[in-house]
Write a protein that holds these residues in place. Structure first.
Motif, mmCIF file in Angstrom:
data_model
loop_
_atom_site.group_PDB
_atom_site.id
_atom_site.type_symbol
_atom_site.label_atom_id
_atom_site.label_comp_id
_atom_site.label_asym_id
_atom_site.label_seq_id
_atom_site.Cartn_x
_atom_site.Cartn_y
_atom_site.Cartn_z
ATOM 1 N N ALA A 153 1.072 -0.978 -0.089
ATOM 2 C CA ALA A 153 -0.003 -0.146 -0.542
ATOM 3 C C ALA A 153 0.648 1.133 -0.356
ATOM 4 O O ALA A 153 1.533 1.307 0.544
ATOM 5 N N ALA A 154 1.312 1.340 -0.974
ATOM 6 C CA ALA A 154 2.163 2.991 -1.654
ATOM 7 C C ALA A 154 1.369 4.264 -1.731
ATOM 8 O O ALA A 154 0.521 4.188 -1.298
ATOM 9 N N ASN A 155 2.518 4.793 -1.957
ATOM 10 C CA ASN A 155 1.812 6.408 -1.825
ATOM 11 C C ASN A 155 2.138 7.024 -3.414
ATOM 12 O O ASN A 155 2.623 6.751 -4.075
ATOM 13 N N ALA A 156 1.602 8.080 -3.964
ATOM 14 C CA ALA A 156 1.601 8.466 -5.440
ATOM 15 C C ALA A 156 2.834 8.922 -5.987
ATOM 16 O O ALA A 156 3.665 8.272 -6.651
ATOM 17 N N MET A 157 3.640 9.727 -5.029
ATOM 18 C CA MET A 157 5.043 9.637 -5.115
ATOM 19 C C MET A 157 6.107 8.354 -4.763
ATOM 20 O O MET A 157 7.689 8.250 -4.777
ATOM 21 N N LEU A 158 5.738 7.550 -5.045
ATOM 22 C CA LEU A 158 6.275 6.078 -4.179
ATOM 23 C C LEU A 158 7.339 6.107 -3.876
ATOM 24 O O LEU A 158 8.245 5.531 -3.355
ATOM 25 N N ALA A 159 7.591 7.129 -2.233
ATOM 26 C CA ALA A 159 8.516 7.357 -1.641
ATOM 27 C C ALA A 159 8.424 6.808 -0.117
ATOM 28 O O ALA A 159 9.182 7.470 0.562
ATOM 29 N N GLY A 160 7.860 6.093 -0.424
ATOM 30 C CA GLY A 160 8.261 5.370 1.339
ATOM 31 C C GLY A 160 7.065 5.511 2.026
ATOM 32 O O GLY A 160 6.938 6.644 2.413
ATOM 33 N N GLY A 161 6.896 5.210 2.900
ATOM 34 C CA GLY A 161 5.988 6.313 3.874
ATOM 35 C C GLY A 161 6.313 5.091 5.434
ATOM 36 O O GLY A 161 6.850 3.866 5.753
#
Ligand code: AR6
Length: 185
Positions: free
Chosen positions: A31-39
């Motif tokens: 379950a990532a985010n739009a920038m594929l930036a990690g979290g």
């Protein structure tokens, strides 16, 4: 806790309570985010357990694919995880349910399965996408996730034989188990 539901075409859905990073599969959805930036959440757990190669691959593709729209997904290798691929999907942020969230959530599951098929994967695991930081109510997300997967396994699936829903906590597990028990297929 664990439950397996065979489908009448020989494919199956498993529901497991636990940590997705510990369960061996061919393709593990994130379950990532739009920038594929990690979290945080499952994204953080997958990057921690997989090691730096995941982010290196995402860094290399970011300029051409990000920001990814909700419902989209991209694949990387799986580093140290017990998988061949990680498929990073971007779930919708819950905004009340009238902004296309169910369609975008269903698209996450379909896109991950499509990318897994392209890589000839036999098993794919999913967390409950969007139901943490992104605020999608869990009882509303579960039938969308199960419906999208059942539909794919009954119609389009070729290489994928098993889908594993990995739920974090007994309450989520019971929700999925009950829905699968009552699903008609
Ligand atoms: N294994 C399985 N499920 C997990 C695990 C785990 N190790 N850890 C958490 N969950 P979330 P989202 C469950 O917040 O809502 C990140 O920062 C958790 O209980 O991880 O799609 C990204 O970078 C919940 O049910 O994802 C994005 O910015 C589910 O995983 C944003 O959060 C999803 O919760 C995405 O938010």
């Amino acid at each position: 806790m664990e439950l397996t539901r065979p489908l009448n075409n020989g494919r199956r859905i498993r529901v497991v309570e636990g940590d997705i990073t510990r369960i061996p599969v061919d393709a593990m959805a994130n379950a990532a985010n739009a920038m594929l930036a990690g979290g945080g959440g499952v994204d953080g757990a997958i990057h921690r357990a997989g090691g730096p190669s995941l982010m290196e691959e995402l860094d290399a593709m970011r300029a051409s694919v990000a920001p990814l729209a909700a419902g989209g997904a991209v694949a990387t290798g799986a580093g140290a995880l017990p998988a061949k691929f990680v498929i990073h999907a971007v779930g919708p942020v819950w905004g009340g349910g009238e902004e296309g969230e169910p369609e975008e959530l269903a698209s996450c599951y379909r896109e991950c399965l499509r990318l897994a098929e392209e890589r000839e994967c036999r098993s794919v695991s999913f967390p409950a996408i969007s139901t943490g930081v992104y605020g999608y109510p869990k009882q509303k997300a579960a039938p969308v996730a199960i419906g999208a997967v059942l539909d794919f396994l009954s119609t389009e699936a070729r290489s994928v034989e098993e889908v594993v829903f990995v739920l974090f906590g007994a309450e989520d597990f019971r929700e999925y188990a009950a829905l699968l028990g009552s699903a008609l297929y």
